[in-house]
Design a protein around this motif. Structure first.
Motif, short mmCIF file in Angstrom:
data_model
loop_
_atom_site.label_atom_id
_atom_site.label_comp_id
_atom_site.label_asym_id
_atom_site.label_seq_id
_atom_site.Cartn_x
_atom_site.Cartn_y
_atom_site.Cartn_z
N GLY A 389 0.81 -1.21 0.00
CA GLY A 389 0.00 0.00 0.00
C GLY A 389 0.84 1.26 0.00
N THR A 390 1.95 1.25 0.75
CA THR A 390 2.83 2.40 0.79
C THR A 390 3.51 2.63 -0.55
N LYS A 391 3.92 1.56 -1.20
CA LYS A 391 4.52 1.69 -2.53
C LYS A 391 3.54 2.31 -3.52
N VAL A 392 2.31 1.80 -3.49
CA VAL A 392 1.30 2.26 -4.45
C VAL A 392 0.84 3.69 -4.14
N ALA A 393 0.63 3.99 -2.86
CA ALA A 393 0.03 5.26 -2.49
C ALA A 393 1.04 6.38 -2.23
N VAL A 394 2.29 6.02 -1.94
CA VAL A 394 3.28 7.04 -1.58
C VAL A 394 4.47 7.04 -2.54
N GLU A 395 5.16 5.93 -2.63
CA GLU A 395 6.40 5.91 -3.41
C GLU A 395 6.15 6.10 -4.91
N ASP A 396 5.21 5.35 -5.46
CA ASP A 396 4.96 5.46 -6.90
C ASP A 396 4.51 6.84 -7.33
N PRO A 397 3.53 7.48 -6.65
CA PRO A 397 3.13 8.83 -7.06
C PRO A 397 4.27 9.84 -7.03
N VAL A 398 5.14 9.74 -6.02
CA VAL A 398 6.26 10.69 -5.93
C VAL A 398 7.15 10.53 -7.16
N ARG A 399 7.40 9.29 -7.60
CA ARG A 399 8.25 9.06 -8.76
C ARG A 399 7.54 9.45 -10.06
N ARG A 400 6.29 9.03 -10.21
CA ARG A 400 5.60 9.22 -11.48
C ARG A 400 5.30 10.68 -11.77
N HIS A 401 5.00 11.44 -10.76
CA HIS A 401 4.57 12.83 -10.97
C HIS A 401 5.68 13.84 -10.77
N GLY A 402 6.89 13.36 -10.61
CA GLY A 402 8.03 14.28 -10.55
C GLY A 402 8.02 15.18 -9.33
N LEU A 403 7.46 14.69 -8.22
CA LEU A 403 7.39 15.51 -7.01
C LEU A 403 8.76 15.61 -6.34
N LEU A 404 8.98 16.71 -5.66
CA LEU A 404 10.18 16.95 -4.85
C LEU A 404 11.47 16.89 -5.66
N ARG A 405 11.41 17.28 -6.93
CA ARG A 405 12.61 17.20 -7.76
C ARG A 405 13.55 18.38 -7.54
N SER A 406 13.02 19.53 -7.23
CA SER A 406 13.88 20.69 -7.00
C SER A 406 14.46 20.62 -5.59
N GLY A 407 15.64 21.20 -5.43
CA GLY A 407 16.27 21.21 -4.12
C GLY A 407 15.44 21.95 -3.09
N ARG A 408 14.79 23.03 -3.51
CA ARG A 408 13.99 23.82 -2.57
C ARG A 408 12.79 23.02 -2.09
N ALA A 409 12.09 22.34 -3.01
CA ALA A 409 10.92 21.56 -2.62
C ALA A 409 11.32 20.40 -1.72
N ALA A 410 12.43 19.74 -2.06
CA ALA A 410 12.89 18.62 -1.25
C ALA A 410 13.26 19.07 0.16
N ALA A 411 13.96 20.21 0.25
CA ALA A 411 14.35 20.71 1.56
C ALA A 411 13.13 21.10 2.38
N ALA A 412 12.14 21.73 1.74
CA ALA A 412 10.93 22.11 2.45
C ALA A 412 10.19 20.89 2.98
N PHE A 413 10.13 19.85 2.15
CA PHE A 413 9.47 18.63 2.59
C PHE A 413 10.21 18.00 3.76
N ALA A 414 11.54 17.97 3.70
CA ALA A 414 12.33 17.37 4.77
C ALA A 414 12.10 18.09 6.09
N VAL A 415 12.08 19.43 6.05
CA VAL A 415 11.85 20.21 7.27
C VAL A 415 10.45 19.97 7.80
N THR A 416 9.48 19.98 6.91
CA THR A 416 8.09 19.77 7.34
C THR A 416 7.89 18.39 7.95
N ALA A 417 8.46 17.37 7.30
CA ALA A 417 8.32 16.01 7.81
C ALA A 417 8.95 15.88 9.20
#
Length: 722
Positions: A389-417
């Motif tokens: 379920g985690t692969k399908v609902a979390v990992e795959d969407p992040v890869r397929r939709h190009g999420l968190l590709r920029s350094g700024r977006a990745a850093a923001a996500f890391a801080v938020t998490a």
């Protein structure tokens, strides 16, 4: 079926492997034709460096995660299954280094910001979901006394320093009975991220050397030499530290990075060399799997690890990767590239993240350290479903939709998490602080004075002191001041009372002697004694070499000799109180009875010189062993719950070495306070509104201090001589 398996430190946390989430399907993009020309000619089309998809590596991940699942479901079936962590480290080092090499060759540089953004994208989404869900579930599924520790470990896991926390706890005797945390498996992710603070710098510098074709061979030698230096230095460190102090060595990055570096060195070598003969690749792959299987089958919790023992699974994993693609009948490649193996590799990261909290929660709900067969199977099924379920609902969407590709977006996500997980941990700690806020009332919290009354447990309308959630903090002062750690051999002691005291008293032994210090200090203050404390963790007061963590505890024997020399030549106390845990075992004894007799003999060899020097030896019989983490049981049930009671017949051992030694020493006195812990045929967890135990076998300092009158009365014969 035992699930927790062997621990590498007191309260040893379990050995857990880590599945690297580099991609769902292990893919390495092809280098440009010029860069690969020499590699292709050496290794042929099967070279791992020249293929876009490496199904055998994906299958190898499935093998490794399978090892850990079997190990945790029943470690007796696969006692060395923890070596899956080493397999995953090699895979991780190989994949990451291959990507760094490709980037350096294709772009002429290595972008550190892009590298870390990629790490965040691949690691954090699934890890953050599991940490958040686990933290919330812990509120409802785990006993309240665990909340503070889990809050600390949530924060450590979110910031990828869990391994450093566990290394520190592994040398903390007070953590020996700490229950397994549902997030302690994040230690291996922490090791990787700490390694990857250093590793990309090698390739960033390597890329800066230039890309002219005539420099290519020289540059390869430079990066190979740098990577090899890291590997060798870390391996040497691992061997030395594992031999000297294996508990913290298991978790530290400097003892583990050689395993990741081994995969990295392999990636560099495969860009130039390979194995051309199909039969050789066939044999190498099976040999690699055999090495992994042999280590998983023959290693155990007694194997010094990592050290040189880790070389077997590391070389096995490297052999499978180096063998690459080959298609003869009955090949390891065919097995590892099969659809079931690839599916296992696809979910291996998420499966690793989920399986351990599921196990911990299941054990807590059953109030046991073991799961029966059907429960173990249910845990595996639940873990696989959550992973999928985690692969399908979390990992795959992040890869397929190009999420968190920029350094700024990745850093923001890391801080938020990290903030979200930190807030969950803060909420747990706030609840812990609220539950622990109980004040001692001498009228209400009377402890052993309630024995023999109509209400020996105390009133259920009154709060228990100390609160079960704070029981592990209710310690004798010696733990802050002078309790010697297992590795310490130089003398460390506490001295209380006036210098001009007419009477001198000493206390010797392990933590079961230290637990009597609150009562003895109270007596000493009343009597004006000078009190000397010599307490060493897990160190019974005997000349017999006892066992600690599967080997001879030589530091204990050396400590006791030093204590004896001071007592007989310098301090010369009037009375020596001694007590030790009946759980101690002699290092070289064949049976339990022989072990206790050998320890008793070693005690007599210490008592004799003390008595010859004019000291009265008083042995205090060991306190009850409940077989239960008492504070957790009381917080889950009640003070009078049968689940938290211990049968008197089970609580005391007739093979207490001190009783054996005293039976052969007519000058020694024995204090037996068994009646102060048990009522008839049961030993309750709470007496007179006071919690008796801070774990399964140590008294709370409060209850021990309240026993001072009973201790003094029972020792009257010995004390009359003072």
């Amino acid at each position: 079926m035992g699930l927790l398996g062997p621990h590498p430190r007191p309260g040893d946390p379990p050995r857990l492997p880590y599945s690297h989430p580099e991609t769902r399907s292990v893919t390495i993009k092809a280098h440009n034709a010029t860069a690969l020309s020499s590699s292709a000619s050496a290794s042929g089309p099967a070279s791992g460096a020249s293929r876009r998809f490496l199904p055998e590596v994906q299958g190898l991940r499935a093998v490794a995660v399978g090892l850990v699942l079997v190990y945790h479901v029943d470690h007796d079936l696969l006692p060395g299954g923890y070596i899956g962590v080493d397999v995953f480290f090699v895979i991780s080092g190989f994949l990451i280094t291959s990507l760094l090499l490709r980037e350096a060759r294709e772009h002429g540089r290595v972008s550190l910001s892009r590298f870390y953004a990629r790490r965040i994208r691949r690691i954090l989404p699934a890890a953050s979901v599991v940490l958040a869900v686990t933290g919330v579930a812990a509120f409802w599924l785990l006993p309240a006394p665990r909340l503070a520790e889990i809050a600390k470990e949530l924060a450590a896991s979110a910031f990828y320093v869990e391994n450093l926390l566990l290394a520190d706890q592994s040398v903390d005797y007070l953590s020996a009975e700490t229950a397994a945390s549902p997030v302690q498996h994040f230690w291996s992710l922490a090791v990787e991220e700490q390694f990857y603070l250093l590793w990309p710098l090698l390739f960033a510098g390597w890329a800066m050397l230039g890309l002219r074709s005539d420099q290519r061979l020289g540059r390869r030698r430079v990066v190979l030499a740098a990577a090899g230096t890291v590997l060798v230095a870390s391996l040497v460190c691992s061997v030395v530290m594992t031999a000297a102090d294996p508990q913290p060595a298991y978790f530290l990055p400097q003892t583990r990075m050689w395993e990741l570096a081994a995969g990295g060195v392999l990636a560099v070598v495969l860009t130039r060399y390979g194995i051309g003969a199909v039969w050789a690749r066939w044999a190498l792959a099976w040999a690699g799997l055999a090495a992994i299987g042999w280590a998983a089958w023959t290693y155990s919790g007694q194997t010094p690890f990592p050290g040189i023992a880790a070389a077997v699974p590391v070389l096995g994993a490297a052999a499978v990767i180096a063998a690459g693609e080959h298609h003869p009948r009955y090949s390891a490649y065919g097995l590892l590239s099969s659809a079931p193996a690839r599916f296992g590799g696809d979910i291996s990261y998420a499966l690793y993240l989920w399986h351990w909290p599921v196990i911990v929660f299941a054990l807590s709900l059953r109030e046991s350290d073991e799961l029966p067969l059907l429960s173990g199977v249910a845990v595996v099924i639940a873990s696989v479903l959550l992973a999928w379920g985690t692969k399908v609902a979390v990992e795959d969407p992040v890869r397929r939709h190009g999420l968190l590709r920029s350094g700024r977006a990745a850093a923001a996500f890391a801080v938020t998490a990290a903030l979200v997980v930190g807030l969950i941990g803060a909420a747990q700690f706030a609840r812990y602080e609220w539950l622990r806020s109980v004040e001692f009332d001498p009228v209400v919290h009377v402890g052993p004075a309630a024995l023999g009354t109509s209400d020996p447990f105390g009133s259920t309308d009154e709060q228990i002191y100390p609160s079960p959630v704070a029981a592990n903090e209710d310690l004798p002062d010696v733990y802050d001041e002078c309790q010697a750690s297992p590795r310490l051999t130089t003398l460390q002691k506490c001295v209380y009372g006036p210098d001009e005291a007419e009477t001198t008293v000493a206390v010797t032994g392990d933590s079961h002697a230290a637990q009597w210090v609150p009562a003895l200090r109270k007596i000493a203050e009343e009597q004006g004694w000078r009190l000397h404390i010599y307490a060493k963790s897990s160190c019974a007061f005997t000349l017999t070499t006892i066992e600690l963590n599967g080997k001879g505890y030589d530091e204990c024997a050396e400590w006791n000799k030093t204590v004896m020399e001071e007592l007989t030549t310098d301090v010369k106390p009037d009375v020596v109180f001694t007590s030790s845990s009946v759980g101690a075992d002699a290092a070289d004894s064949a049976t339990e009875s022989e072990s206790k007799l050998d320890i008793a003999t070693g005690m007599s060899r210490l008592w004799g010189p003390l008595e010859d020097a004019g000291s009265q030896v008083v042995a205090i019989r060991d306190t009850p062993r409940t077989g239960e983490r008492v504070p957790e049981c009381v917080s889950r049930h009640s003070r009078e719950s049968p689940e938290c009671m211990t049968a008197t017949a089970d609580a005391f051992s007739e093979q207490d070495p001190q009783l054996i030694a005293a039976a052969n020493d007519e000058d020694a006195e024995v204090i037996d306070l068994s009646d102060e812990f048990c009522i008839g045929d049961t030993c309750p967890p709470v007496i007179g509104n006071v919690l008796v135990y801070r774990d399964s076998n140590h008294l709370t300092a409060t209850y021990a201090e309240l026993l001072a009158p009973q201790l003094r009365a029972t020792a009257a014969d010995a004390l009359e001589q003072l």
